[in-house]
Design a protein around this motif. Structure first.
Motif, PDB file in Angstrom:
ATOM      1  N   SER A 107       0.828  -1.207   0.000  1.00 48.38           N
ATOM      2  CA  SER A 107       0.000   0.000   0.000  1.00 48.38           C
ATOM      3  C   SER A 107       0.863   1.257   0.000  1.00 48.38           C
ATOM      4  O   SER A 107       0.490   2.288  -0.584  1.00 48.38           O
ATOM      5  N   LEU A 108       2.026   1.188   0.638  1.00 47.95           N
ATOM      6  CA  LEU A 108       2.920   2.344   0.645  1.00 47.95           C
ATOM      7  C   LEU A 108       3.501   2.634  -0.732  1.00 47.95           C
ATOM      8  O   LEU A 108       3.953   3.757  -0.993  1.00 47.95           O
ATOM      9  N   SER A 109       3.508   1.644  -1.592  1.00 53.81           N
ATOM     10  CA  SER A 109       3.999   1.881  -2.952  1.00 53.81           C
ATOM     11  C   SER A 109       3.107   2.877  -3.690  1.00 53.81           C
ATOM     12  O   SER A 109       3.510   3.443  -4.708  1.00 53.81           O
ATOM     13  N   THR A 110       1.911   3.083  -3.163  1.00 51.08           N
ATOM     14  CA  THR A 110       1.020   4.085  -3.751  1.00 51.08           C
ATOM     15  C   THR A 110       1.640   5.473  -3.677  1.00 51.08           C
ATOM     16  O   THR A 110       1.370   6.336  -4.522  1.00 51.08           O
ATOM     17  N   THR A 111       2.481   5.701  -2.670  1.00 51.81           N
ATOM     18  CA  THR A 111       3.138   7.006  -2.559  1.00 51.81           C
ATOM     19  C   THR A 111       4.040   7.274  -3.755  1.00 51.81           C
ATOM     20  O   THR A 111       4.165   8.420  -4.207  1.00 51.81           O
ATOM     21  N   ALA A 112       4.676   6.225  -4.254  1.00 49.95           N
ATOM     22  CA  ALA A 112       5.516   6.396  -5.451  1.00 49.95           C
ATOM     23  C   ALA A 112       4.660   6.782  -6.652  1.00 49.95           C
ATOM     24  O   ALA A 112       5.081   7.616  -7.478  1.00 49.95           O
ATOM     25  N   VAL A 113       3.470   6.207  -6.739  1.00 53.40           N
ATOM     26  CA  VAL A 113       2.562   6.550  -7.840  1.00 53.40           C
ATOM     27  C   VAL A 113       2.138   8.017  -7.715  1.00 53.40           C
ATOM     28  O   VAL A 113       2.079   8.752  -8.720  1.00 53.40           O
ATOM     29  N   ILE A 114       1.861   8.468  -6.492  1.00 49.42           N
ATOM     30  CA  ILE A 114       1.455   9.858  -6.276  1.00 49.42           C
ATOM     31  C   ILE A 114       2.595  10.810  -6.635  1.00 49.42           C
ATOM     32  O   ILE A 114       2.394  11.832  -7.309  1.00 49.42           O
ATOM     33  N   MET A 115       3.802  10.486  -6.181  1.00 49.22           N
ATOM     34  CA  MET A 115       4.958  11.324  -6.495  1.00 49.22           C
ATOM     35  C   MET A 115       5.175  11.405  -7.999  1.00 49.22           C
ATOM     36  O   MET A 115       5.491  12.476  -8.546  1.00 49.22           O
ATOM     37  N   ASN A 116       5.005  10.297  -8.668  1.00 48.64           N
ATOM     38  CA  ASN A 116       5.176  10.276 -10.126  1.00 48.64           C
ATOM     39  C   ASN A 116       4.082  11.105 -10.805  1.00 48.64           C
ATOM     40  O   ASN A 116       4.335  11.785 -11.807  1.00 48.64           O
ATOM     41  N   GLY A 117       2.877  11.083 -10.263  1.00 53.04           N
ATOM     42  CA  GLY A 117       1.788  11.844 -10.858  1.00 53.04           C
ATOM     43  C   GLY A 117       1.971  13.350 -10.721  1.00 53.04           C
ATOM     44  O   GLY A 117       1.488  14.112 -11.564  1.00 53.04           O
ATOM     45  N   PHE A 118       2.651  13.768  -9.663  1.00 54.09           N
ATOM     46  CA  PHE A 118       2.908  15.191  -9.449  1.00 54.09           C
ATOM     47  C   PHE A 118       4.369  15.553  -9.730  1.00 54.09           C
ATOM     48  O   PHE A 118       4.886  16.526  -9.195  1.00 54.09           O
ATOM     49  N   GLU A 119       5.011  14.763 -10.594  1.00 56.35           N
ATOM     50  CA  GLU A 119       6.419  15.012 -10.930  1.00 56.35           C
ATOM     51  C   GLU A 119       6.609  16.386 -11.566  1.00 56.35           C
ATOM     52  O   GLU A 119       7.582  17.092 -11.292  1.00 56.35           O
TER      53      GLU A 119
END
Length: 268
Positions: A107-119
């Motif tokens: 579930s914490l890997s979702t943070t990587a998705v969020i960071m990538n979305g707001f790159e």
């Protein structure tokens, strides 16, 4: 008249009157002593009764530990269960925790998705990245306090499932107030001391109360949810709270940043 007068002031007559007065005085004095002793005895009895009640309450609280039952009712814990953790081998502890930790790691890997979305936002405003660890750590600290408080109260039998709405509302308001105070301090300090831009400092000022409220709410609600589901809240509550707070806090951070930047006329 002469006889009466002689009789009234005769020494023998006076001695009798004095003796009678002494008897009356001693009688009243004895009654006062008796009343005083009775009052002290009643007071001592009340104190003893009060101590007995306090001792009974303490023994009841110790005899009603964990709220680990499926419906939040206190359950009896044997001495073997109390010392199980200290005698259990380390590999059994790791095996018990590994499944939940693996789930929350995913579930914490979702943070990587969020960071990538707001790159793109991070490229334009690199200062935002400075405060990501701060917000994540603050959310974990705030939620951890709530988790520890609720688990302690549930273990002592002070709080049960029926108290969940009241406790969750109180923790949410407590987190909001604490975050607002800290945000009012961190925002200006970041701007005037660290040289952070005004719009990023404003984002921190707004985000901290929200993250604190989310963390406190989840830190209180998750233990109740675990108890209602019959799960071990001591193993699940803290990592679940951390995972959810990291994801929701980071998402809220970037969404607030976009709104604040738009208000300040900052191009992204």
């Amino acid at each position: 008249l002469f006889v009466c007068s002689r009789t009234r002031y005769h020494p023998h007559f006076l001695d009798n009157r004095v003796h009678q007065a002494n008897i009356i005085y001693n009688g009243h004095f004895s009654k006062c002593q008796h009343l005083q002793k009775t009052h002290l005895s009643q007071k001592q009895s009340k104190e003893i009764e009060k101590l007995k009640n306090e001792l009974s309450i303490n023994q009841k609280a110790q005899a009603e530990p964990t709220a680990g039952g499926g419906h939040g009712a206190p359950v009896d814990v044997t001495q073997e269960e109390l010392v199980a953790y200290s005698t259990r081998p380390f590999y059994q502890i790791a095996y018990k925790r590994m499944g939940w930790l693996g789930l929350f790691l995913v579930s914490l890997s979702t943070t990587a998705v969020i960071m990538n979305g707001f790159e793109h936002t991070l490229e334009k405003q690199i200062e935002l990245a400075y405060f990501v660890p701060l917000l994540a750590g603050h959310g974990g600290n705030t939620g951890g306090q709530a988790v520890g408080t609720i688990l302690s109260a549930m273990s002592a039998g002070i709080v049960t499932l029926k108290d969940a709405p009241r406790m969750i509302a109180k923790e949410a308001m407590s987190g909001l107030l604490a975050g607002a105070i800290l945000g009012a301090i961190v925002g200006p300090v970041a701007h005037y001391t660290m040289g952070i831009s005004l719009h990023v400092s404003t984002v921190i000022l707004i985000t901290l109360p929200l993250v604190s409220s989310i963390a406190s709410t989840l830190g209180c609600a998750i233990p109740f949810a675990c108890v209602a589901a019959g799960l071990d809240a001591s193993v699940i509550a803290a990592p679940a709270m951390t995972s959810f707070v990291d994801v929701t806090g980071l998402l809220a951070y970037f969404m607030i940043a976009q709104q604040v930047f738009s208000t300040f006329g900052v191009e992204l």
